[in-house]
Design a protein around this motif. Structure first.
Motif, PDB file in Angstrom:
ATOM      1  N   TRP A 177     -13.766  13.978 -25.475  1.00 26.37           N
ATOM      2  CA  TRP A 177     -13.247  15.129 -25.901  1.00 26.37           C
ATOM      3  C   TRP A 177     -12.114  15.571 -25.215  1.00 26.37           C
ATOM      4  O   TRP A 177     -11.186  16.041 -25.815  1.00 26.37           O
ATOM      5  N   MET A 178     -12.070  15.449 -23.864  1.00 24.15           N
ATOM      6  CA  MET A 178     -10.831  15.989 -23.354  1.00 24.15           C
ATOM      7  C   MET A 178      -9.778  14.889 -23.574  1.00 24.15           C
ATOM      8  O   MET A 178      -8.430  15.379 -23.573  1.00 24.15           O
ATOM      9  N   GLY A 179      -9.991  13.750 -23.781  1.00 25.60           N
ATOM     10  CA  GLY A 179      -9.073  12.888 -24.132  1.00 25.60           C
ATOM     11  C   GLY A 179      -8.379  13.292 -25.527  1.00 25.60           C
ATOM     12  O   GLY A 179      -7.219  13.079 -25.661  1.00 25.60           O
ATOM     13  N   LEU A 180      -9.298  13.761 -26.249  1.00 25.48           N
ATOM     14  CA  LEU A 180      -8.644  14.196 -27.585  1.00 25.48           C
ATOM     15  C   LEU A 180      -7.950  15.666 -27.533  1.00 25.48           C
ATOM     16  O   LEU A 180      -6.867  15.805 -28.191  1.00 25.48           O
ATOM     17  N   GLN A 181      -8.523  16.625 -26.630  1.00 30.70           N
ATOM     18  CA  GLN A 181      -7.735  17.782 -26.440  1.00 30.70           C
ATOM     19  C   GLN A 181      -6.487  17.599 -25.890  1.00 30.70           C
ATOM     20  O   GLN A 181      -5.437  18.157 -26.267  1.00 30.70           O
ATOM     21  N   MET A 182      -6.300  16.531 -24.910  1.00 32.79           N
ATOM     22  CA  MET A 182      -5.000  16.252 -24.409  1.00 32.79           C
ATOM     23  C   MET A 182      -3.949  15.644 -25.539  1.00 32.79           C
ATOM     24  O   MET A 182      -2.899  15.910 -25.339  1.00 32.79           O
ATOM     25  N   LEU A 183      -4.651  14.804 -26.311  1.00 29.90           N
ATOM     26  CA  LEU A 183      -3.677  14.207 -27.480  1.00 29.90           C
ATOM     27  C   LEU A 183      -3.131  15.117 -28.270  1.00 29.90           C
ATOM     28  O   LEU A 183      -2.118  15.261 -28.649  1.00 29.90           O
ATOM     29  N   HIS A 184      -4.031  16.181 -28.652  1.00 27.73           N
ATOM     30  CA  HIS A 184      -3.800  17.257 -29.473  1.00 27.73           C
ATOM     31  C   HIS A 184      -2.720  18.080 -28.837  1.00 27.73           C
ATOM     32  O   HIS A 184      -1.801  18.648 -29.236  1.00 27.73           O
ATOM     33  N   ARG A 185      -2.779  18.281 -27.633  1.00 21.94           N
ATOM     34  CA  ARG A 185      -1.887  19.277 -26.950  1.00 21.94           C
ATOM     35  C   ARG A 185      -0.539  18.441 -26.690  1.00 21.94           C
ATOM     36  O   ARG A 185       0.566  19.270 -26.890  1.00 21.94           O
ATOM     37  N   TRP A 186      -0.574  17.452 -26.552  1.00 18.61           N
ATOM     38  CA  TRP A 186       0.572  16.619 -26.492  1.00 18.61           C
ATOM     39  C   TRP A 186       1.239  16.730 -28.032  1.00 18.61           C
ATOM     40  O   TRP A 186       2.733  16.796 -28.080  1.00 18.61           O
ATOM     41  N   ARG A 187       0.604  16.280 -28.897  1.00 19.96           N
ATOM     42  CA  ARG A 187       1.152  16.510 -30.210  1.00 19.96           C
ATOM     43  C   ARG A 187       1.701  17.807 -30.825  1.00 19.96           C
ATOM     44  O   ARG A 187       2.780  17.865 -31.243  1.00 19.96           O
ATOM     45  N   VAL A 188       0.929  18.927 -30.259  1.00 19.20           N
ATOM     46  CA  VAL A 188       1.484  20.133 -30.361  1.00 19.20           C
ATOM     47  C   VAL A 188       2.714  20.502 -29.614  1.00 19.20           C
ATOM     48  O   VAL A 188       3.793  21.157 -30.306  1.00 19.20           O
TER      49      VAL A 188
END
Length: 346
Positions: free
Chosen positions: A133-144
Motif C-alpha cells: 500500500w505504501m509503495g503504491l502511495q509513493m508511486l502515486h505521489r511521484w506521478r502527481v
C-alpha cells in the motif's frame, strides 16, 4: 483509488487469503463449518486491521514523516493491530466452543501460545499489506508530482512564448511603419519589399516561437529582414558584417535567439553611439558546437542590466533547456565595443 474499487480489491485480497488458508488446512485434515467460519473471521479481521492502519497512516501523514519515524510506526502498530485481531478471534473461538457452536478436532492446537504464533503470522501479513500500500502511495505521489512539475514547466514555457511573441520592440514597429509610410511615395517598389520583410519578421515571431528549435537558415532569413528594416531607420549609421561559416548549414537554434542578440546590438549599441558603427555577426561550428558572436560598438559594465538590454538570465535559461549540454552565453567589452557570444549544440 475510489472507495468502491478499494473495497473490491480488499475483498479479493483477503478472500483469496482465506481460500488459500482453507486449502492448506484441508491438506492436513477434513474441513468443517467451524474451520470455514473461523477463517472467514480471520479474513474479516485482516480486512478491518488493514483498513484501520490505512486510515491511521493517512490521518497522521506517515508518508510525510522522516524515515526513522515511519519505521518506528511500522514496527509497532501493525503488531498491535495483529494482536487485537487475534484477541478478538480467541474470544470468538472460546465463546463458540463454550457454547457448543464451534467444533474442532482434538488435535487442533489451542491456548495463548497459539494466539501469539497466529499474532506473528497476522503481523507479517499486515506488514506485507502496508509495504504494498505504501509503495503504491509513493508511486502515486511521484506521478502527481511529475504531472505538477510538467504542468508548471508547460505554464512557464507558455509564458515564455508569450514573452517571445511580444519580443519585437514596439519602437521598432512604430519606426518601421513610419518609415514605410514615408517610403511609399518616394520608392513604392522598395516600400513593398520592406513591407514583405516586416511581414516575414512578424510571421516568424508568431509561428516559430512555439518551437523548441528552428533551422538556423530560417533564423538568418528573419534577422536579415529585421536588419533591412532597421537600416531603413538608421540608414548609414547601421552597417553589418556577416561571417557565416558554410559548415553551419543544417544547424538549428532556439527561436529568436539571433534576433535577440542583433536587436540588443542595435538598440544598445548603434542607437547610442554617435555616428553608429558596424555590427559584426559571426557564426561558426566547432565540432558539434555552434558558436554565435555578435559584436557592436558600445559600453558595458558587469552587473549592469541597462547596458546589456538582453535579459541574459532568460537567455541562459532557454539555452540550458534547448541548447544542449555545455550551452552558455558570455558577454565582454573592450576598446569601445561589446561582444556577446553564445555556444550551443548544433
Amino acid at each position: 483509488m475510489d472507495t468502491r474499487k478499494r473495497m473490491g480489491v480488499q475483498a479479493l485480497l483477503w478472500g483469496g487469503y482465506v481460500a488459500v488458508s482453507l486449502a492448506m488446512v484441508s491438506s492436513f485434515q477434513p474441513l468443517n463449518a467451524s474451520f470455514v467460519f473461523v477463517m472467514g473471521c480471520v479474513g474479516g479481521g485482516l480486512w478491518a486491521a488493514s483498513e484501520g492502519l490505512r486510515a491511521l497512516a493517512l490521518r497522521r501523514a506517515w508518508l510525510d514523516r522522516s524515515p526513522p519515524a515511519l519505521l518506528l510506526r511500522l514496527a509497532l502498530l501493525p503488531p498491535l493491530f495483529a494482536l487485537a485481531v487475534q484477541v478478538v478471534l480467541f474470544a470468538i473461538n472460546w465463546a463458540g466452543i463454550s457454547l457448543g457452536l464451534l467444533h474442532f478436532p482434538p488435535n487442533v492446537p489451542q491456548g495463548w501460545l497459539v494466539l501469539l504464533s497466529y499474532t506473528v503470522n497476522t503481523t507479517i501479513m499486515l506488514w506485507l499489506w502496508m509495504a504494498v500500500w505504501m509503495g503504491l502511495q509513493m508511486l502515486h505521489r511521484w506521478r502527481v508530482g511529475e504531472v505538477a512539475k510538467w504542468q508548471a514547466e508547460a505554464a512557464a514555457r507558455e509564458l515564455e512564448l508569450q514573452v517571445l511573441r511580444a519580443q519585437i520592440n514596439p519602437h521598432f514597429l512604430f519606426n518601421a511603419l513610419n518609415n514605410l509610410r514615408a517610403l511609399i511615395n518616394e520608392d513604392p517598389t522598395r516600400a513593398r519589399e520592406m513591407l514583405s520583410r516586416l511581414s516575414n519578421t512578424l510571421r516568424h515571431t508568431l509561428q516559430h516561437s512555439a518551437k523548441e528549435r528552428v533551422p538556423l537558415a530560417d533564423e538568418l532569413a528573419v534577422v536579415r529582414d529585421y536588419i533591412a528594416l532597421e537600416q531603413l531607420h538608421h540608414e548609414e549609421r547601421l552597417r553589418v558584417d556577416w561571417q557565416v561559416d558554410p559548415a553551419t548549414a543544417g544547424a538549428s537554434v532556439p527561436p529568436m535567439l539571433l534576433q535577440l542578440l542583433v536587436e540588443n546590438a542595435i538598440k544598445h549599441g548603434i542607437a547610442r553611439t554617435a555616428g553608429g558603427g558596424v555590427v559584426d555577426i559571426r557564426i561558426g561550428r566547432d565540432g558539434g558546437k555552434l558558436n554565435i558572436a555578435v559584436d557592436n560598438p558600445g559600453q558595458w559594465k558587469p552587473g549592469s542590466t541597462d547596458s546589456t538590454g538582453l535579459g541574459l538570465a532568460n537567455l541562459r535559461e532557454r539555452l540550458a533547456r534547448a541548447g544542449g549540454d555545455g550551452a552558455g552565453c558570455r558577454i565582454a567589452a573592450a576598446d569601445g565595443r561589446v561582444n556577446v557570444t553564445v555556444e550551443l549544440n548544433a
